[in-house]
Design a protein around this motif. Structure first.
Motif, PDB file in Angstrom:
ATOM      1  N   ILE A 102     -32.026  -1.444  22.411  1.00  0.00           N
ATOM      2  CA  ILE A 102     -31.853  -0.967  23.922  1.00  0.00           C
ATOM      3  C   ILE A 102     -30.581  -1.359  24.390  1.00  0.00           C
ATOM      4  N   VAL A 103     -30.178  -2.726  24.229  1.00  0.00           N
ATOM      5  CA  VAL A 103     -28.748  -3.477  24.855  1.00  0.00           C
ATOM      6  C   VAL A 103     -27.747  -2.479  24.110  1.00  0.00           C
ATOM      7  N   ASN A 132     -33.783 -16.933  25.057  1.00  0.00           N
ATOM      8  CA  ASN A 132     -34.984 -17.551  25.434  1.00  0.00           C
ATOM      9  C   ASN A 132     -36.122 -16.943  26.128  1.00  0.00           C
ATOM     10  N   ILE A 133     -35.638 -15.529  26.467  1.00  0.00           N
ATOM     11  CA  ILE A 133     -37.078 -14.958  27.077  1.00  0.00           C
ATOM     12  C   ILE A 133     -37.373 -13.705  26.461  1.00  0.00           C
ATOM     13  N   ILE A 134     -36.724 -13.329  25.297  1.00  0.00           N
ATOM     14  CA  ILE A 134     -37.015 -12.140  24.296  1.00  0.00           C
ATOM     15  C   ILE A 134     -38.369 -12.257  23.446  1.00  0.00           C
ATOM     16  N   PRO A 135     -39.181 -11.384  23.687  1.00  0.00           N
ATOM     17  CA  PRO A 135     -40.433 -11.692  22.834  1.00  0.00           C
ATOM     18  C   PRO A 135     -39.972 -11.447  21.433  1.00  0.00           C
ATOM     19  N   SER A 136     -40.339 -12.373  20.375  1.00  0.00           N
ATOM     20  CA  SER A 136     -39.903 -12.057  18.982  1.00  0.00           C
ATOM     21  C   SER A 136     -40.497 -10.806  18.406  1.00  0.00           C
ATOM     22  N   LYS A 137     -41.861 -10.546  18.953  1.00  0.00           N
ATOM     23  CA  LYS A 137     -42.480  -9.238  18.224  1.00  0.00           C
ATOM     24  C   LYS A 137     -41.292  -7.921  18.619  1.00  0.00           C
ATOM     25  N   ILE A 138     -40.783  -7.790  19.700  1.00  0.00           N
ATOM     26  CA  ILE A 138     -39.958  -6.622  19.870  1.00  0.00           C
ATOM     27  C   ILE A 138     -38.503  -6.974  19.958  1.00  0.00           C
ATOM     28  N   PHE A 197     -42.397  -7.568  29.695  1.00  0.00           N
ATOM     29  CA  PHE A 197     -41.010  -7.789  29.398  1.00  0.00           C
ATOM     30  C   PHE A 197     -40.606  -6.185  28.969  1.00  0.00           C
ATOM     31  N   VAL A 249     -35.307  -4.531  21.481  1.00  0.00           N
ATOM     32  CA  VAL A 249     -34.698  -4.909  22.743  1.00  0.00           C
ATOM     33  C   VAL A 249     -33.184  -5.093  22.376  1.00  0.00           C
ATOM     34  N   TYR A 279     -47.369 -10.926  27.771  1.00  0.00           N
ATOM     35  CA  TYR A 279     -46.058 -11.183  28.215  1.00  0.00           C
ATOM     36  C   TYR A 279     -44.898  -9.987  27.582  1.00  0.00           C
ATOM     37  N   THR A 282     -27.762   1.008  25.723  1.00  0.00           N
ATOM     38  CA  THR A 282     -27.247   0.992  27.125  1.00  0.00           C
ATOM     39  C   THR A 282     -25.567   0.892  27.188  1.00  0.00           C
ATOM     40  N   LEU A 337     -25.737   4.973  37.378  1.00  0.00           N
ATOM     41  CA  LEU A 337     -24.688   5.231  36.845  1.00  0.00           C
ATOM     42  C   LEU A 337     -24.028   6.710  36.593  1.00  0.00           C
ATOM     43  N   LEU A 377     -28.783   2.996  34.168  1.00  0.00           N
ATOM     44  CA  LEU A 377     -28.062   4.234  33.693  1.00  0.00           C
ATOM     45  C   LEU A 377     -28.316   5.459  34.567  1.00  0.00           C
ATOM     46  N   MET A 412     -37.913  -4.387  31.139  1.00  0.00           N
ATOM     47  CA  MET A 412     -36.650  -3.825  30.460  1.00  0.00           C
ATOM     48  C   MET A 412     -36.121  -2.617  30.707  1.00  0.00           C
ATOM     49  N   ILE A 457     -23.845   3.889  26.245  1.00  0.00           N
ATOM     50  CA  ILE A 457     -24.008   4.921  27.118  1.00  0.00           C
ATOM     51  C   ILE A 457     -22.960   4.946  28.320  1.00  0.00           C
ATOM     52  N   ILE A 458     -23.265   3.485  28.763  1.00  0.00           N
ATOM     53  CA  ILE A 458     -22.075   3.182  29.893  1.00  0.00           C
ATOM     54  C   ILE A 458     -20.760   3.439  29.568  1.00  0.00           C
ATOM     55  N   MET A 510     -30.230 -13.638  27.014  1.00  0.00           N
ATOM     56  CA  MET A 510     -31.772 -13.196  27.283  1.00  0.00           C
ATOM     57  C   MET A 510     -32.361 -14.123  26.202  1.00  0.00           C
ATOM     58  N   THR A 542     -43.725 -16.693  24.790  1.00  0.00           N
ATOM     59  CA  THR A 542     -43.168 -15.164  24.575  1.00  0.00           C
ATOM     60  C   THR A 542     -43.895 -14.695  23.578  1.00  0.00           C
ATOM     61  N   ASP A 543     -44.756 -15.218  22.831  1.00  0.00           N
ATOM     62  CA  ASP A 543     -45.537 -14.555  21.963  1.00  0.00           C
ATOM     63  C   ASP A 543     -46.913 -13.959  22.372  1.00  0.00           C
TER      64      ASP A 543
END
Lengths: 249, 214
Positions: free
Chosen positions: B78-79, B65-71, A14, B75, A10, B82, A29, A26, A18, B85-86, B63, A5-6
Motif C-alpha cells: 500500500i505504501v 513498531n506498529i505494523i502488524p506482522s501478519k499483514i 490497523f 502494508v 489490532y 500510494t 489529491l 489519494l 490504513m 500514485i502521488i 511505522m 501487534t499480533d
C-alpha cells in the motif's frame, strides 16, 4: 505499555485505519488536482489536432514539437473554423465537437439502434479546406489513437499518433516524426475512388516512402502488432467518413 | 566530521558497487529488461525509484513498531502504491508532457522487487535516517546499472543517444554507417538487456574476486 501487534482485532483495526488514511489522501489529491489535469488533457487534444494539420513547432529533423500550451487555445479557435458532428446522414455544427469521447461513442455504437456521433474538424491551410478526423484502435499492449488531416479528395495532409503503453524503442515509435511524416501525401482512396486505407507494410521496397499512391507506408522493424493496429484503426475509423467526403465532391 | 558518519556513507556507497541490487542481489531485473531500450526512460526511472524508495523506506521505518506482522507485506504494498500514485498525479497536473512519457514506467515501480526487498530487509528493522540513506543508496545502485544498460542498448541498437543521431544517419549512410556499420536490431529487444546485465556482472566479478561465490 507495548501494543500487542499480533492480536487479530489490532490487525483489523490497523488495516481499516490504513485504508481510510490512504484513501482520503489519494482522493483529496486527485480531486484537488482534477481541474489542472483536465485542462492539460484539453490542451493536449488541441495540440494534437493542430499537429496533424501541420501547425506545430517542429524544426529541421527535431523531435515532435507542439505549439506551446499557453498559445494553443487561441491558435485552435482561430485555425479550426468549423467543428461538425456527423450522425448518419445528418451533419450539424458543434463548437465543442472536439470534446466528444470517441471511445465512449464506439462502445455505445455496439447497440444497433444508436447512431454514432462522428466528430470532424475543418480548418484552412494555404487556401484549401483541411479536415481532421480522430481515430482510435488497439496496439500491442494498450490503446493507440491519433488524428488524420485530409483534404477534400481524402489525400492525407498530416497525421498524429499516440499510444498508452507501447514498447519503448519499438511500437512506441509510432509517435516519432520519421514514422508520422511518411503518411503525408498518401491516398486513402484508390484510383477508382474506392476506400483502401493505408497499410503499414513490412518489406515495403520503398524505405523513404517516395511512392504515395500505393496505400502503404514503411513499418517499424520489430513492431508488427502496433503497426497492424495503426493499419486497422485507419481502415476502420476513417472509412466511416467516406460517405461525407463523397458529398463534398 | 563530514555530513555522514562512516557507517552512514557505507549505507549509500555499498549498494553502488559491491552490494548492487541488480548485479549482486539480482533484484529488479524485470524492470531493467523492460525499459532500458533507450537512455531517457532509464534515467527517468532511476530518478523516480530514488524518490519512491527513499520516502517509502522512511514511512515504513516510522511505522515499523506498529505494523502488524501478519499483514506487513500488504502494508508495504500500500505504501509503494500510494507513493507511486502521488508521483503520477503530481506529474499529470504540473508536468503533463513528462508524465505522458513516463506513465508506463511509473506504474512499473510498484512491481519493483528492490523496493519491497528494502522495506522488508532494512526499513522494518532500522530508524528513519539510516533507512532514508539505504533507500537512496539502493535506488542509486539500481539506477546506475539501468543507465549503463540503457546507454549501450540505445547506442548500439538505434545509433542514437537521447534520440540524437550520434553515429551518423543510417538511411543517408553518413558517419559510422558509411564504413559499413549497421544498427544491431537485437539490442532493442528485451533479451539483450539480460545479456548486457550479464556482461556487467562478469566484468564486476572478474575485477573483484571476493564477489565470486563458490
Amino acid at each position: 505499555m507495548a501494543i500487542d501487534t499480533d492480536k487479530n482485532s489490532y490487525t483489523i483495526i490497523f488495516a481499516i485505519v490504513m485504508v481510510l488514511v490512504v484513501g482520503s489522501i489519494l482522493a483529496g489529491l486527485a480531486s484537488g488536482l482534477k481541474p489542472l489535469v483536465d485542462a492539460n488533457k484539453r490542451f493536449e487534444k488541441q495540440q494534437n489536432i493542430l499537429y496533424a494539420m501541420g501547425i506545430n513547432a517542429n524544426e529541421g529533423t527535431s523531435d515532435v514539437a507542439f505549439i506551446s500550451t499557453d498559445k494553443v487555445e487561441d491558435e485552435f479557435t482561430s485555425t479550426i473554423t468549423k467543428q461538425y458532428v456527423i450522425e448518419g446522414t445528418k451533419v450539424s455544427e458543434d463548437s465543442e465537437a472536439y470534446l466528444i469521447d470517441i471511445k465512449k461513442e464506439e462502445a455505445k455504437a455496439k447497440d444497433p439502434s444508436y447512431t454514432r456521433k462522428l466528430p470532424l474538424f475543418e480548418g484552412e491551410k494555404d487556401g484549401q479546406p483541411i479536415y481532421v478526423i480522430p481515430i482510435r484502435g488497439k496496439g500491442l499492449w494498450d490503446a493507440i489513437w491519433g488524428f488524420v488531416a485530409v483534404d477534400k479528395s481524402m489525400t492525407v495532409q498530416g497525421v498524429f499518433f499516440d499510444h498508452a503503453g507501447e514498447t519503448p524503442g519499438l511500437g512506441a515509435e509510432i509517435k516519432q516524426r520519421y514514422f508520422m511524416d511518411d503518411f503525408a501525401g498518401e491516398h486513402l482512396l484508390n484510383d477508382a475512388g474506392v476506400y483502401g486505407g493505408i497499410n503499414v507494410a513490412k518489406g515495403n521496397a520503398d524505405p523513404k516512402n517516395e511512392r504515395k499512391d500505393d496505400n502503404a507506408v514503411d513499418a517499424i522493424a520489430g513492431a508488427t502488432i502496433t503497426g497492424d493496429g495503426v493499419t486497422a484503426m485507419i481502415k476502420k475509423d476513417l472509412k466511416m467518413y467516406v460517405p461525407y467526403f463523397k458529398t463534398l465532391n | 566530521m563530514g555530513l555522514l558518519s562512516k557507517k552512514d556513507s557505507k549505507l549509500i556507497l555499498d549498494p553502488l558497487a559491491d552490494n548492487n541490487p541488480i548485479t549482486i542481489q539480482v533484484l529488479g531485473i524485470c524492470s531493467a529488461l523492460a525499459i532500458t531500450a533507450q537512455l531517457k526512460p532509464s534515467i527517468v526511472m532511476a530518478i523516480s525509484v530514488v524518490f519512491v524508495l527513499s520516502v517509502g523506506n522512511v514511512v515504513i521505518s516510522l511505522m515499523r513498531n506498529i505494523i502488524p506482522s501478519k499483514i506487513r507485506i500488504i502494508v508495504q504494498l500500500i505504501v509503494v502504491a500510494t507513493l507511486v500514485i502521488i508521483v503520477d498525479q503530481v506529474l499529470k497536473a504540473f508536468a503533463y508532457s513528462l508524465s505522458k512519457e513516463l506513465s508506463v514506467f511509473i506504474g512499473l515501480i510498484i512491481t519493483n522487487c528492490i523496493i519491497m526487498g528494502r522495506f522488508e530487509a532494512f526499513a522494518l528493522a532500522n530508524k528513519p535516517w539510516p533507512s532514508f540513506l539505504d533507500g537512496i543508496g539502493n535506488a542509486a545502485g539500481y539506477g546506475l546499472i539501468l543507465i549503463i544498460v540503457g546507454f549501450f542498448r540505445e547506442l548500439l541498437g538505434s545509433g542514437t543517444l537521447f534520440g540524437f543521431k550520434v553515429l551518423g544517419d543510417s538511411v543517408e549512410k553518413t558517419g559510422l554507417y558509411a564504413i559499413g556499420y549497421e544498427n544491431n536490431g537485437f539490442m532493442v529487444l528485451p533479451p539483450m538487456a539480460l545479456i548486457v546485465v550479464g556482461l556487467i556482472i562478469w566484468v564486476q566479478r572478474s575485477r573483484n574476486k571476493e564477489l565470486i561465490e563458490d
